[in-house]
Design a protein around this motif. Structure first.
Motif, PDB file in Angstrom:
ATOM      1  N   ALA A   1     -33.695-105.825  36.460  1.00 49.61           N
ATOM      2  CA  ALA A   1     -32.898-106.206  35.297  1.00 49.61           C
ATOM      3  C   ALA A   1     -31.995-105.030  34.964  1.00 49.61           C
ATOM      4  O   ALA A   1     -32.483-103.907  34.761  1.00 49.61           O
ATOM      5  CB  ALA A   1     -33.807-106.529  34.119  1.00 49.61           C
ATOM      6  N   VAL A   2     -30.685-105.251  34.917  1.00 48.15           N
ATOM      7  CA  VAL A   2     -29.733-104.141  34.790  1.00 48.15           C
ATOM      8  C   VAL A   2     -28.861-104.342  33.558  1.00 48.15           C
ATOM      9  O   VAL A   2     -28.319-105.429  33.331  1.00 48.15           O
ATOM     10  CB  VAL A   2     -28.837-104.022  36.038  1.00 48.15           C
ATOM     11  CG1 VAL A   2     -27.987-102.760  35.959  1.00 48.15           C
ATOM     12  CG2 VAL A   2     -29.669-104.027  37.308  1.00 48.15           C
ATOM     13  N   LEU A   3     -28.713-103.280  32.777  1.00 47.90           N
ATOM     14  CA  LEU A   3     -27.849-103.322  31.599  1.00 47.90           C
ATOM     15  C   LEU A   3     -26.801-102.228  31.695  1.00 47.90           C
ATOM     16  O   LEU A   3     -27.127-101.053  31.893  1.00 47.90           O
ATOM     17  CB  LEU A   3     -28.668-103.146  30.326  1.00 47.90           C
ATOM     18  CG  LEU A   3     -27.877-103.270  29.019  1.00 47.90           C
ATOM     19  CD1 LEU A   3     -27.338-104.691  28.840  1.00 47.90           C
ATOM     20  CD2 LEU A   3     -28.743-102.887  27.811  1.00 47.90           C
ATOM     21  N   GLN A   4     -25.535-102.629  31.573  1.00 50.10           N
ATOM     22  CA  GLN A   4     -24.425-101.685  31.454  1.00 50.10           C
ATOM     23  C   GLN A   4     -23.931-101.733  30.018  1.00 50.10           C
ATOM     24  O   GLN A   4     -23.642-102.820  29.494  1.00 50.10           O
ATOM     25  CB  GLN A   4     -23.280-102.071  32.390  1.00 50.10           C
ATOM     26  CG  GLN A   4     -23.621-102.018  33.870  1.00 50.10           C
ATOM     27  CD  GLN A   4     -22.439-102.492  34.717  1.00 50.10           C
ATOM     28  OE1 GLN A   4     -22.390-103.646  35.105  1.00 50.10           O
ATOM     29  NE2 GLN A   4     -21.504-101.590  35.001  1.00 50.10           N
ATOM     30  N   ILE A   5     -23.846-100.592  29.375  1.00 49.34           N
ATOM     31  CA  ILE A   5     -23.401-100.529  27.988  1.00 49.34           C
ATOM     32  C   ILE A   5     -22.243 -99.550  27.873  1.00 49.34           C
ATOM     33  O   ILE A   5     -22.286 -98.453  28.451  1.00 49.34           O
ATOM     34  CB  ILE A   5     -24.555-100.128  27.041  1.00 49.34           C
ATOM     35  CG1 ILE A   5     -24.073-100.023  25.589  1.00 49.34           C
ATOM     36  CG2 ILE A   5     -25.226 -98.843  27.490  1.00 49.34           C
ATOM     37  CD1 ILE A   5     -25.187 -99.810  24.587  1.00 49.34           C
TER      38      ILE A   5
END
Length: 280
Positions: A70-74
């Motif tokens: 699960a990948v989050l770019q912020i």
């Protein structure tokens, strides 16, 4: 903050509610046909390098998601499509953004957390790892000294345009100008003294890491032995706290600053190969 609804693997754009304002984010849902591998939080680079590398980071995030992460770019406060002007960005606010994003990921994936940082984002990821519960830190061509990053940023003022007669040219002169005026603009990005001071003060040699693995990918450029030796020295320091450094040298010397999109397929392929297994 509003969470995206998950049905099939996809990239979901949304905004965090944060103080101050909101943060633009992209969530890459893990491949439901792959075994869950945990979560990855991306920490982007500084100033113009964010825009140049956005597509490269998105391609890598999708590759991670295909593997089951699960990948989050912020976009941090004042950066990219998040709220706030760039000159209002602060190191402490960026830490708070990462803590908020890590907590959001933890609510959706109970697996181990990897912080993945590019360039100055690598140094920020190392600094944040001491405050967050992380299993692994992934570094892409990181700055190990915040002062070196700021000096390079200031030197761009000479490369991007011809200064007016009498304008300061040296890094020391540009820093003096910054101190007098409280801010300085380079290539359309204005930085203020509080952020510069905080970045200057951050040095990987003084970061106290938790017990975790650190995977450092770097192009050696014209002096690969020097880069490798520097990594070895840092690895010895971090090992005292139980952190294990794995240095992955790459050929070449990409131009990180400048105009146009930057993609490094070799870096992406090497990273995907590593994470296809179970990097310690």
């Amino acid at each position: 903050m509003n969470a995206p609804l998950l049905t099939t693997p996809r990239v979901e754009p949304f905004f965090f509610d944060a103080e101050p304002g909101t943060r633009f984010s992209l969530y890459h849902a893990p491949n439901p046909q792959a075994a869950p591998r945990g979560a990855i939080l991306y920490v982007h680079p500084f100033a113009g390098e964010l825009g140049r590398t956005r597509r490269m980071a998105a391609l890598q995030a999708r590759a991670f998601a295909e593997l089951g992460y699960a990948v989050l770019q912020i976009d941090l406060f004042g950066c990219g499509d998040s709220c706030g002007e760039f000159n209002a960005g602060r190191w402490q606010i960026w830490h708070e953004d990462l803590a908020l994003a890590a907590a959001w990921l933890a609510e959706r994936d109970s697996g181990p957390l990897t912080l993945w940082g590019l360039r100055l984002g690598g140094l920020l990821a190392l600094d944040a790892a001491a405050r967050l519960d992380v299993r692994r830190v992934l570094l892409w061509q990181p700055f190990m000294s915040g002062r070196a990053c700021i000096n390079q940023f200031l030197r761009l003022s000479e490369q991007l345009h011809d200064p007016a007669p009498g304008a300061p040219r040296s890094t020391a002169a540009l820093r003096a100008q910054l101190a007098v005026h409280g801010a300085i603009e380079v290539g359309g990005f204005e930085v203020a003294v509080p952020l510069v001071k905080a970045i200057d003060a951050c040095d990987a040699a003084h970061v106290v890491l938790p017990r975790c693995a650190v995977h450092w990918f770097a192009h050696g450029g014209p002096a690969p032995a020097k880069v490798g030796a520097g990594a070895a020295r840092l690895g010895e320091r971090w090992a005292r706290a139980g952190a294990a450094l794995h240095f992955h040298p790459l050929d070449g010397a990409p131009l990180w600053h400048g105009a146009g999109e930057l993609d490094l397929p070799g870096l992406r392929a090497a990273t995907t190969r590593l994470f296809s297994g179970d990097p310690a």
